[in-house]
Write an enzyme that holds these catalytic residues in place. Sequence first.
Site, mmCIF file in Angstrom:
data_model
loop_
_atom_site.group_PDB
_atom_site.id
_atom_site.type_symbol
_atom_site.label_atom_id
_atom_site.label_comp_id
_atom_site.label_asym_id
_atom_site.label_seq_id
_atom_site.Cartn_x
_atom_site.Cartn_y
_atom_site.Cartn_z
ATOM 1 N N LEU A 81 -9.737 0.393 5.254
ATOM 2 C CA LEU A 81 -8.992 1.617 4.993
ATOM 3 C C LEU A 81 -8.401 1.633 3.594
ATOM 4 C CD1 LEU A 81 -7.078 1.904 8.399
ATOM 5 C CD2 LEU A 81 -9.134 3.156 7.713
ATOM 6 N N GLY A 82 -8.090 0.466 3.072
ATOM 7 C CA GLY A 82 -7.485 0.382 1.750
ATOM 8 C C GLY A 82 -7.434 -1.054 1.278
ATOM 9 N N GLY A 104 -5.429 -3.530 -1.849
ATOM 10 C CA GLY A 104 -4.502 -3.643 -2.965
ATOM 11 C C GLY A 104 -4.637 -4.988 -3.643
ATOM 12 N N PHE A 117 -2.790 -7.622 -3.259
ATOM 13 C CA PHE A 117 -2.452 -8.788 -2.447
ATOM 14 C C PHE A 117 -2.952 -8.706 -1.003
ATOM 15 C CE2 PHE A 117 0.850 -8.225 -5.691
ATOM 16 C CZ PHE A 117 0.762 -9.442 -6.343
ATOM 17 N N VAL A 152 -6.336 -3.506 4.129
ATOM 18 C CA VAL A 152 -5.982 -2.897 5.403
ATOM 19 C C VAL A 152 -7.264 -2.409 6.062
ATOM 20 C CG1 VAL A 152 -4.683 -1.092 6.577
ATOM 21 C CG2 VAL A 152 -3.732 -2.183 4.534
ATOM 22 N N LYS A 192 -3.199 -5.006 8.551
ATOM 23 C CA LYS A 192 -3.041 -5.452 7.166
ATOM 24 C C LYS A 192 -3.268 -6.953 7.114
ATOM 25 C CE LYS A 192 -0.115 -4.979 3.084
ATOM 26 N NZ LYS A 192 1.094 -4.342 2.512
ATOM 27 N N ASP A 219 7.473 1.185 -4.763
ATOM 28 C CA ASP A 219 6.078 1.562 -5.018
ATOM 29 C C ASP A 219 5.722 2.845 -4.272
ATOM 30 O OD1 ASP A 219 3.669 1.225 -6.325
ATOM 31 O OD2 ASP A 219 2.805 -0.075 -4.801
#
Length: 306
Positions: free
Chosen positions: A25-26, A28, A30, A33, A48, A138
């Site tokens: 789904l995503g 980043g 670090f 997900v 996550k 963020d």
Amino acid sequence: MEQGRDTFSCDEKTFTNVYQMMATLGRGAFAAVKLAFCTPTVTYVAGKILANMKEYSARNNNEVDIIKSLVHPHIIKFFQEVQTQEITYLIMEYASKGDLLHQIRKPGGLQECKAQRLFTQVLQAVKYCHDNSIVHRDIKANNILIDSTGNAKLCDFGLAVKVVPREKLKNFCGTLAYCTPEVFGVEPYDGYASDVWNLGVLLYFMVARHVPFQASSSAGLRQQTLAANFSIPHHVPIDIFSVIVELLMINPDRRPTISQILGRPMIRDSQEQASCNPTRSLPGTLSPSIAGTMTGMGYKPEGMIV
């Protein structure tokens, strides 16, 4: 699985028997997900994935502690932490309509009433965080998810910190296009006021469909931010225009608090326009058998949704 303070430890095989990891789904800097299917409850969740590495342990523990402490209609729900030998999985609510960035980039962008409603929901989530001494650090379109009923859910507390009253922050963090001018300096800064600036960039992006500060280099973007060099498109209504200008004040002491923003006409109007979103954001009701299974796995009743 063995339970301990809402955390479960198991081997990877046991975990995959319960949660089937699917599409990403995503991703980043670090963590990643993934969409996951919870076999015992027959529901989709988001997982996550955090690496269990010594250099990340403090960051991971901080994120887990913060997200466990937050319960709000417009903050993504935390269900469970599962630890295997190499990975920590944070099992959370799945927001099926993706992130706000995707919504903004759809042909035609966001309708004005929808933008106001979603922004009001994000404000309410951030106010809840600030009322509980938590600074997100963020806030951006990628970190706001849209659930199946079309409501906003603030997520990703990887950079969030607990801040006592009058405490200042020192380290630079966040997403460059959203960064507040003071984080580029050498003096400690107010994290709450920094979140407010982030909200200004977000609102601008929601109505203009591009961020206020743009440059071909990091240095150029920094210069534009420090000068607050931006212009608001002519089509933006005056009440939204006024809020953007307030939020993007260079002097952090002149920026309004979240409570003050919630009193602006733009926000009051969005709360009165129920016809823009007739769907209510009440959670569904689980069957007794599924609820019993989730309780046995360690879920808390208030954290169960369909």
